[in-house]
Scaffold this motif. Structure first.
Motif, PDB file in Angstrom:
ATOM      1  N   ARG A 116       0.865  -1.180   0.000  1.00  0.00           N
ATOM      2  CA  ARG A 116       0.000   0.000   0.000  1.00  0.00           C
ATOM      3  C   ARG A 116       0.896   1.222   0.000  1.00  0.00           C
ATOM      4  O   ARG A 116       1.804   1.322   0.825  1.00  0.00           O
ATOM      5  N   ASN A 117       0.640   2.113  -0.930  1.00  0.00           N
ATOM      6  CA  ASN A 117       1.490   3.293  -1.061  1.00  0.00           C
ATOM      7  C   ASN A 117       0.618   4.542  -1.162  1.00  0.00           C
ATOM      8  O   ASN A 117      -0.304   4.604  -1.971  1.00  0.00           O
ATOM      9  N   ASN A 118       0.900   5.533  -0.308  1.00  0.00           N
ATOM     10  CA  ASN A 118       0.239   6.830  -0.366  1.00  0.00           C
ATOM     11  C   ASN A 118       1.271   7.872  -0.796  1.00  0.00           C
ATOM     12  O   ASN A 118       2.351   7.969  -0.200  1.00  0.00           O
ATOM     13  N   VAL A 119       0.937   8.634  -1.829  1.00  0.00           N
ATOM     14  CA  VAL A 119       1.853   9.642  -2.362  1.00  0.00           C
ATOM     15  C   VAL A 119       1.175  11.001  -2.307  1.00  0.00           C
ATOM     16  O   VAL A 119       0.069  11.179  -2.840  1.00  0.00           O
ATOM     17  N   ALA A 120       1.825  11.963  -1.651  1.00  0.00           N
ATOM     18  CA  ALA A 120       1.334  13.337  -1.600  1.00  0.00           C
ATOM     19  C   ALA A 120       2.272  14.215  -2.414  1.00  0.00           C
ATOM     20  O   ALA A 120       3.501  14.063  -2.351  1.00  0.00           O
ATOM     21  N   ALA A 121       1.708  15.129  -3.184  1.00  0.00           N
ATOM     22  CA  ALA A 121       2.519  16.005  -4.027  1.00  0.00           C
ATOM     23  C   ALA A 121       1.955  17.416  -3.998  1.00  0.00           C
ATOM     24  O   ALA A 121       0.736  17.615  -3.930  1.00  0.00           O
ATOM     25  N   PHE A 122       2.854  18.403  -4.058  1.00  0.00           N
ATOM     26  CA  PHE A 122       2.479  19.812  -4.120  1.00  0.00           C
ATOM     27  C   PHE A 122       3.319  20.468  -5.212  1.00  0.00           C
ATOM     28  O   PHE A 122       4.494  20.123  -5.400  1.00  0.00           O
ATOM     29  N   TYR A 123       2.725  21.406  -5.912  1.00  0.00           N
ATOM     30  CA  TYR A 123       3.455  22.047  -7.001  1.00  0.00           C
ATOM     31  C   TYR A 123       3.020  23.501  -7.145  1.00  0.00           C
ATOM     32  O   TYR A 123       1.935  23.909  -6.726  1.00  0.00           O
ATOM     33  N   LEU A 164       5.549   4.776   1.437  1.00  0.00           N
ATOM     34  CA  LEU A 164       6.060   3.407   1.374  1.00  0.00           C
ATOM     35  C   LEU A 164       7.581   3.380   1.392  1.00  0.00           C
ATOM     36  O   LEU A 164       8.190   2.593   2.121  1.00  0.00           O
ATOM     37  N   ILE A 165       8.191   4.237   0.594  1.00  0.00           N
ATOM     38  CA  ILE A 165       9.662   4.266   0.578  1.00  0.00           C
ATOM     39  C   ILE A 165      10.204   5.362   1.504  1.00  0.00           C
ATOM     40  O   ILE A 165      11.424   5.508   1.631  1.00  0.00           O
ATOM     41  N   ASP A 166       9.268   6.129   2.123  1.00  0.00           N
ATOM     42  CA  ASP A 166       9.616   7.104   3.147  1.00  0.00           C
ATOM     43  C   ASP A 166      10.667   8.093   2.645  1.00  0.00           C
ATOM     44  O   ASP A 166      11.723   8.275   3.246  1.00  0.00           O
ATOM     45  N   GLN A 167      10.335   8.768   1.517  1.00  0.00           N
ATOM     46  CA  GLN A 167      11.245   9.760   0.960  1.00  0.00           C
ATOM     47  C   GLN A 167      10.462  10.931   0.387  1.00  0.00           C
ATOM     48  O   GLN A 167       9.336  10.774  -0.085  1.00  0.00           O
ATOM     49  N   THR A 168      11.086  12.094   0.408  1.00  0.00           N
ATOM     50  CA  THR A 168      10.543  13.302  -0.206  1.00  0.00           C
ATOM     51  C   THR A 168      11.563  13.849  -1.197  1.00  0.00           C
ATOM     52  O   THR A 168      12.762  13.902  -0.891  1.00  0.00           O
ATOM     53  N   VAL A 169      11.094  14.257  -2.374  1.00  0.00           N
ATOM     54  CA  VAL A 169      11.973  14.843  -3.381  1.00  0.00           C
ATOM     55  C   VAL A 169      11.350  16.142  -3.886  1.00  0.00           C
ATOM     56  O   VAL A 169      10.137  16.342  -3.813  1.00  0.00           O
ATOM     57  N   VAL A 170      12.206  17.027  -4.387  1.00  0.00           N
ATOM     58  CA  VAL A 170      11.764  18.298  -4.966  1.00  0.00           C
ATOM     59  C   VAL A 170      12.331  18.394  -6.372  1.00  0.00           C
ATOM     60  O   VAL A 170      13.544  18.261  -6.574  1.00  0.00           O
ATOM     61  N   TYR A 227       8.502  -4.614  -8.447  1.00  0.00           N
ATOM     62  CA  TYR A 227       9.493  -4.552  -7.375  1.00  0.00           C
ATOM     63  C   TYR A 227       8.853  -4.279  -6.015  1.00  0.00           C
ATOM     64  O   TYR A 227       9.207  -4.901  -5.005  1.00  0.00           O
ATOM     65  N   LEU A 228       7.912  -3.338  -5.986  1.00  0.00           N
ATOM     66  CA  LEU A 228       7.322  -2.926  -4.712  1.00  0.00           C
ATOM     67  C   LEU A 228       6.550  -4.045  -4.028  1.00  0.00           C
ATOM     68  O   LEU A 228       6.413  -4.057  -2.806  1.00  0.00           O
ATOM     69  N   LYS A 229       6.024  -4.983  -4.796  1.00  0.00           N
ATOM     70  CA  LYS A 229       5.267  -6.069  -4.166  1.00  0.00           C
ATOM     71  C   LYS A 229       6.172  -7.023  -3.391  1.00  0.00           C
ATOM     72  O   LYS A 229       5.689  -7.803  -2.568  1.00  0.00           O
TER      73      LYS A 229
END
Length: 717
Positions: free
Chosen positions: A418-425, A449-455, A486-488
């Motif tokens: 299960r993956n939740n992705v939040a994005a702002f732009y 899921l991968i516990d990372q934030t990128v810009v 891969y994520l599974k």
């Protein structure tokens, strides 16, 4: 009498003393006089127009602080605060309007069709009028530069990127499962019919900060805002049946289409290379409801698809063919609203839900998986002036994937994530003049899921070099979650990353368009693993890397030859990667260095017919031959396919349609599957991966029923 005359003279003198004369000169930004400009006091009737030298003069009785307004076609409206009692003659320079038809547009990495765009390389739904596409949006896109021909997949591969590096959106909302069900090395199709869409934007790179989680490309599909009139379409085809209908009311409308596909009758007549137990069958449908409000438009889009097939598939590593029995159910729901409010504000919002379930039998083994995916979107846009506007917003994606593999001898293996992705732009369009513009943006993304934030920064520049030509530059960073395969099994990943660099030249004039684009893509943090395929016990890392660079050229001409419309696409790409289980940095197996497509349509007036021809060519693709020491040293023969179609108007609303793909019956080979172990002679045996049949024949009868009795489906064939 003398007293009365004296009073009139006195009163008239006072009136003259109360008037103010406003004089000045109007020029353009280069100092050249502007003739015919309207000059007036805002809120009053006093004003005039400039003469041939740009000079103007008028009188007014207005007092105190006022606003002088100057307007002229193709220039921005100018408003200047003045104080009438102290006004002095001035020269006013007008700025060119950036909203004119000949103003510069940001075009690097983007093909547009319809949607009233200023520069369209294609007309509405034009990309699906090509012979050989068989009404498939993705199949037609493969005739455009930047897209690779990967015949054993049918998905969209763009500029050295795999198909999962492209995201699909409908009305700005993501589609998580854009392709139909298929088996290994058999081509699939896009799930969506072109008939409900008014415009498409195909990005080959450098796309807007509004979109993310895609390393290579974004495909935007926009449904029709307002149908022309009520009409019904009926289709009778060699592969199935189709029905669509549109109803209109005062402020709303409803369109739907249904399709039933059954390949069994066709495949009993036309010989296939595939050993079918039960040929492909599907029932699918789509609908769009639209509701107009005073300041906005609400749309509700829904689509479903149920498909089944059963075949015996040869495997070089199995003594007998493997039976593959597949059932797929898919549902997609999309609600969106777009409107304006306040002073210069607009709002776009939406939510989607996608569900896909596969039940696959592999001989005695059983594979079951399901995916639930949602997307919530909010976007606000503020137009501060003709030259500056700002867009900002956010996205929230939810993906829930579950898979159960029942191996007959060993039992159940369950995976999922299960993956939740939040994005702002935020992104701003800045027009310095009608010749020079910039788009500046930034996007931030977090995956729990991968516990990372990128810009990711994004920037595009465009400069108009002449009346009909312009140059564009684009740069951007793009990140993407590792793919489902891969994520599974594993979640300790970094984002995969690519950086795009694009130089674009665009010429458009008199129904002729030329696009030439140089690009470079730098890949990093790609996923690698140490087994033959991704497994639960594989060792994963993000040490992969690569690049893709090349040239894309597109020429479209609808003017030179009477009743002839054609385009030519050419792509050169040099791409290498060290990822997956590769042992070296090499060209991936889906990349052909040279791709060339020619698409032509000819309207024959006397025969009331449209002839369409498509020829697609690609140089050989690499593959790994374990009988050779060098990794990925093999290369397939060239791909070549000539397709033709003929549409004949039996009457204004009845069309008889014929189409043949791969007319010459060329045996195109897409690669080879090798045995896992050598034979007694020490050689690894192989079998070719080829197309399911030498040719594909299609015959259809299309009937449109409408009030004006002239509408037909010719533009959609």
């Amino acid at each position: 009498m003398n007293r009365f005359f004296t009073f009139l003279v006195f009163f008239f003198s006072l009136s003259l003393m109360a008037q103010t004369t406003v004089t000045g000169k109007v020029t353009d930004h280069k100092g050249k006089p502007v003739e015919g400009a309207n000059v007036f006091i805002e809120g009053a009737y006093d004003g005039t127009t400039s003469d041939v030298t740009g000079d103007f003069s008028f009188t007014t009785t207005e007092k105190g602080e006022q606003t002088l307004v100057i307007t002229f076609l193709s220039f921005e409206t100018t408003r200047i605060p003045i104080v009438m009692e102290s006004y002095q003659p001035k020269t006013f320079k007008l700025r060119e309007s950036v909203n004119t038809l000949d103003a510069v547009v940001i075009s690097a990495g983007t093909f547009k069709a319809g949607d009233n765009s200023k520069v369209s390389a294609l007309k509405p739904l034009d990309i699906v009028t090509t012979a050989g596409a068989a009404g498939d949006i993705v199949g037609a896109l493969q005739t455009l530069p930047g897209a690779q021909i990967v015949g054993e997949s049918g998905r969209l591969f763009v500029r050295g990127g795999e198909s999962d590096e492209t995201q699909t959106y409908i009305d700005g909302i993501r589609v998580a499962q854009p392709y139909g069900a298929t088996a290994n090395n058999l081509p699939t199709r896009g799930r969506f019919s072109p008939f409900l869409f008014s415009g498409m934007t195909f990005s080959t790179g450098g796309y807007s900060a509004e979109f993310g989680d895609a390393l290579s490309s974004v495909l935007l599909l926009n449904t029709i805002n307002e149908p022309d009139d009520e009409q019904t379409h009926m289709s009778y085809m060699t592969v199935g049946l189709g029905l669509s209908n549109t109803q209109k009311w005062k402020k709303s409308s409803l369109s739907f289409n249904l399709s039933y596909i059954n390949l069994k009758p066709y495949q009993e007549i036309i010989k296939q290379r595939v050993d079918w137990n039960k040929p492909y069958q599907s029932m699918s449908g789509e609908t769009v409801f639209r509701r107009h409000f005073e300041n906005g438009l609400f749309k509700l889009y829904a689509a479903f698809d149920h498909a089944t097939f059963d075949l015996n598939q040869k495997d070089i590593n199995a003594p007998e063919p493997v039976r593959v029995d597949t059932k797929n159910d898919n549902f997609y729901l999309n609600a969106s609203y777009k409107g304006s409010f306040g002073l210069g504000w607009s709002l776009q919002s939406g939510i989607s839900f996608g569900y896909s379930q596969n039940k696959i039998g592999l001989d005695l083994d059983q594979l079951r998986n399901s995916e639930n995916a949602s997307h919530m979107k909010l976007k606000l846009t503020k137009k501060f002036s003709e030259r500056i506007n700002l867009a900002f917003g956010g996205d929230y994606f939810i993906t829930d994937f579950d898979e159960n593999y029942n191996e007959y001898s060993y039992g159940d293996f369950r995976t999922g994530y299960r993956n939740n992705v939040a994005a702002f732009y935020a992104e701003s369009d800045i027009f310095f003049s009608k010749k020079f513009a910039a788009k500046l943006g930034v996007r931030a993304m977090n995956s729990d899921l991968i516990d990372q934030t990128v810009v990711d920064p994004r920037i595009s520049l465009a400069y108009k070099t002449g009346k009909n030509g312009q140059l564009s530059l684009a740069y951007g960073d793009f990140h993407q979650n590792p793919k489902q395969d891969y994520l599974k099994f594993h979640s300790d990943f970094n984002y995969e990353k690519t950086s795009h660099y694009i130089l674009n030249y665009l010429y458009a004039h008199n129904r002729r368009t030329l696009r030439a684009e140089l690009f470079y893509k730098d890949y990093s943090d790609l996923v690698k693993y140490d087994t033959q395929m991704p497994m639960y016990n594989s060792i994963y890392n993000n040490n992969g890397f690569g690049f893709a660079k090349g040239l894309d050229v597109f020429w479209r001409d609808s003017n030179t030859f009477k009743h002839v419309d054609y385009w030519i696409s050419y792509s050169y790409i040099d791409s290498k990667r060290d990822y997956k289980n590769y042992s070296a940095e090499v060209t991936p197996g889906f990349v052909a260095n040279h791709t060339l497509s020619l698409v032509g349509k000819y309207w024959i007036e006397d025969w009331k017919s449209q002839l369409s021809v498509t020829n697609s060519f690609a140089t050989g693709r690499p593959y790994n031959n374990p009988n050779q020491r060098t990794f990925m040293n093999g290369k397939t023969k060239e791909y070549n396919s000539l397709s033709m179609s003929w549409a004949y108007l039996l009457s204004p609303q009845k069309i008889l349609y014929f189409s043949v793909s791969n007319v010459l019956g060329r045996d195109n080979v897409f690669g080879y599957q090798y045995a896992n172990s050598p034979d007694l002679a020490g050689q690894f045996q192989r079998q070719a991966i080829t197309q399911p049949a030498d040719r594909f024949f299609f015959i259809g009868f299309f009937w449109t029923i409408s009030k004006d009795k002239t509408k037909n489906q010719l533009d959609n064939l």
